[in-house]
Design an enzyme around this catalytic site. Sequence first.
Site, PDB file in Angstrom:
ATOM      1  N   PRO B 127       0.813  -1.216   0.000  1.00 61.25           N
ATOM      2  CA  PRO B 127       0.000   0.000   0.000  1.00 61.25           C
ATOM      3  C   PRO B 127       0.854   1.277   0.000  1.00 61.25           C
ATOM      4  O   PRO B 127       0.501   2.263  -0.635  1.00 61.25           O
ATOM      5  CB  PRO B 127      -0.812  -0.133   1.288  1.00 61.25           C
ATOM      6  CG  PRO B 127      -0.930  -1.602   1.514  1.00 61.25           C
ATOM      7  CD  PRO B 127       0.352  -2.186   1.024  1.00 61.25           C
ATOM      8  N   SER B 131       6.460   2.437  -6.647  1.00 64.76           N
ATOM      9  CA  SER B 131       7.676   2.792  -7.378  1.00 64.76           C
ATOM     10  C   SER B 131       8.883   2.773  -6.440  1.00 64.76           C
ATOM     11  O   SER B 131       9.991   2.414  -6.837  1.00 64.76           O
ATOM     12  CB  SER B 131       7.526   4.194  -7.989  1.00 64.76           C
ATOM     13  OG  SER B 131       6.516   4.181  -8.972  1.00 64.76           O
ATOM     14  N   HIS B 340     -13.224   7.383 -33.868  1.00 61.73           N
ATOM     15  CA  HIS B 340     -14.522   6.698 -33.789  1.00 61.73           C
ATOM     16  C   HIS B 340     -15.657   7.639 -33.357  1.00 61.73           C
ATOM     17  O   HIS B 340     -16.825   7.236 -33.375  1.00 61.73           O
ATOM     18  CB  HIS B 340     -14.448   5.532 -32.797  1.00 61.73           C
ATOM     19  CG  HIS B 340     -13.855   4.274 -33.375  1.00 61.73           C
ATOM     20  ND1 HIS B 340     -12.517   4.152 -33.675  1.00 61.73           N
ATOM     21  CD2 HIS B 340     -14.412   3.082 -33.705  1.00 61.73           C
ATOM     22  CE1 HIS B 340     -12.284   2.935 -34.154  1.00 61.73           C
ATOM     23  NE2 HIS B 340     -13.419   2.269 -34.195  1.00 61.73           N
ATOM     24  N   GLY B 341     -15.311   8.850 -32.949  1.00 60.75           N
ATOM     25  CA  GLY B 341     -16.345   9.810 -32.545  1.00 60.75           C
ATOM     26  C   GLY B 341     -17.213   9.256 -31.439  1.00 60.75           C
ATOM     27  O   GLY B 341     -16.729   8.575 -30.527  1.00 60.75           O
ATOM     28  N   GLU B 365       4.672  -1.850 -13.704  1.00 60.36           N
ATOM     29  CA  GLU B 365       6.092  -2.204 -13.717  1.00 60.36           C
ATOM     30  C   GLU B 365       6.995  -0.993 -13.937  1.00 60.36           C
ATOM     31  O   GLU B 365       7.925  -1.034 -14.733  1.00 60.36           O
ATOM     32  CB  GLU B 365       6.358  -3.317 -14.729  1.00 60.36           C
ATOM     33  CG  GLU B 365       5.704  -4.609 -14.276  1.00 60.36           C
ATOM     34  CD  GLU B 365       6.035  -5.809 -15.129  1.00 60.36           C
ATOM     35  OE1 GLU B 365       7.131  -5.841 -15.699  1.00 60.36           O
ATOM     36  OE2 GLU B 365       5.182  -6.707 -15.209  1.00 60.36           O
TER      37      GLU B 365
END
Lengths: 259, 386
Positions: B127, B131, B340-341, B365
């Site tokens: 938690p 990183s 694709h609007g 990762e």
Amino acid sequence: MKVVVCVKQIPDPADPGALDPESKTLKRDTKLILDESDSYGVEMALQLVDTAGEGSVHLVSMAPNNEVGGLRTALAMGAESATLVSDDALKGTDALGTAKVLAAAIARSEPDLVLAATESSDGYTGTVPEMVAELMGLPSVTFAKSIAIEGGTAKVQRQTEAGYDDVECPLPALVSVTAGVVEPRYPSFKGIMAAKSKPVDEVTCGDLGIDAGSVGWAGGGQEIVSIADAPAREAGEVIEDEGDAHERIVSFLEELKVL
Amino acid sequence: MSTQDQEIADQMIETIAKWVDKEVIPHASELEHADEFPQAMFDQMCEFGLFGATIPEEYGGLGLDVTTYARIVEELSRGWMSLSGILNTHKIAATMIGRYGTDEQREKFLPKMVDGSYRAAFSLSEPDSGSDAGALRCKAVQDGDEWIINGTKMWVTNGVRAHLVMLLARTPDDRVTCFVVEKEPGDSFEGISTSKKIHKLGYKGLETVEMSYVDHRVPDANMLGGAEGMGRGLRYALSALELGRINIASRAVGVGQAAFDAAMKYAQERETFGKPIFEHQAIQFKLAEMATKLQAARLMTYDAAARFDRGERIDLEAGMAKLFASEACFEICTDALRIHGGNGYTQEYDVERYFRDSPLMIIGEGTSEVQKMVIARKLHERHAIT
């Protein structure tokens, strides 16, 4: 039990190349792949051998330029070995010539059962399996949806428009398998790796005792007179609903005689 | 790679591609929306032999090189990115055991891991430690010939279905050590419990969970690398994650390809102002940029993989590939959705799935920011003025 499967290697339908205007046949100078129609026969053969608990599946193919790409796919699925007939003299061979070559190659394996697709996806003559059977003097059953082997007998469910017929014939026999009746397995990666070292016996017409003059362009009993592009697909008719669309659709379907 | 090996690799990729087109793409979005584990797809992945793809042949695996594996991940992700997630933690675990495990550990675990019946997860994050992996708190205390584990782990992908977890824990020497934790699949096993199922924006269909360890006992023999592995866990993990960056880059290329393919098709089908939208320069420019980014991402990824296969260092190149490919994928997916609007904003089109999946590659990762730190550090190492 030894099962031989006839396997055609064809130009990839996703990238079909073109017709050769000189020979009026499909160009086959690109990489060839396993005809999907044949993958059903390969799967059925593998299942029959699994069920029998013994035996092997052998492939027979005729292709130009010593092409083995499609054979490797079928070997990766689990077939044990293959015979490839490749010979410049075979260029232009018609359906009967092909049947002569395949029959001679198949006979070397002395199989209990020969499987073939009902027709190839590029030539569509739909005649080769039955000609092979005739040339080899084997009983032939067409359009199989399932095959069971009991003793020296093949019990075949033969697909018809109304359903299927139960047909029995003594072995050895040739059975053509309808596309889509089994789900061909995907080759496993181990199968792909193993396929590279499985034996492919490459033979010529001479090896099979076939006179080169009886096959290819020289031995052809048919001539392709001309070829033409398929007509472009015409635009469909758009029916705007002005209260009578259903009637117009019904009459259109009646014209097609589907109602 | 020999010509024959290249042909074998190409045939593997063609086989996967055919399967993805026929069996994955038509069903992926439905399963994804239901957040349902793709059992049939998983079974076929086992049949292919994907779980043993990189495990050495002497242990029953296929011993494939990283380049081929990267291409497999790309194809799987083109169909559904979650499929590569089902595989990835397994590969990380197998890599760590293969590289750093003792002979006994390799012989015990690797043969079981080749067919997918015995699966592995990887557990580093907590938690308050993502990183910043060095800040992890999960503790391991020795008790005779066992270690007692206490702590909470986050982002454990495949944690519930796994039979084995590569667990990073702080040992009394205040360093991080890796333990091979054996368990039964399920929500709880002895001192291990699944404390929370994490609901994600995308990357659905496979479980990502929080796992708690309360006085869970692990035999001393399961310390990765044996006595030599004490305190080396983080090094082992980060080394495996270097390959993981190629994996994430490959996923990004696969998802980017899927989004580009969808946009290219849609642009030729959809008409506005009397012509396909592809004929509008605004759309052409978008597609041109998308294709260019995709090509660059793919080449960087293949280059990093090929360098690894040649035995070269990839600490810099893998980070660059991951950074570039993941950001490119996000941009490609965003542009695909724009092309694709309104349809792109619906579940009728797969492009919304690509859009939701794409941020995972930026974050997972090692975030882009962490990649930049790694890249800068490595640049300094390679180009330091002495």
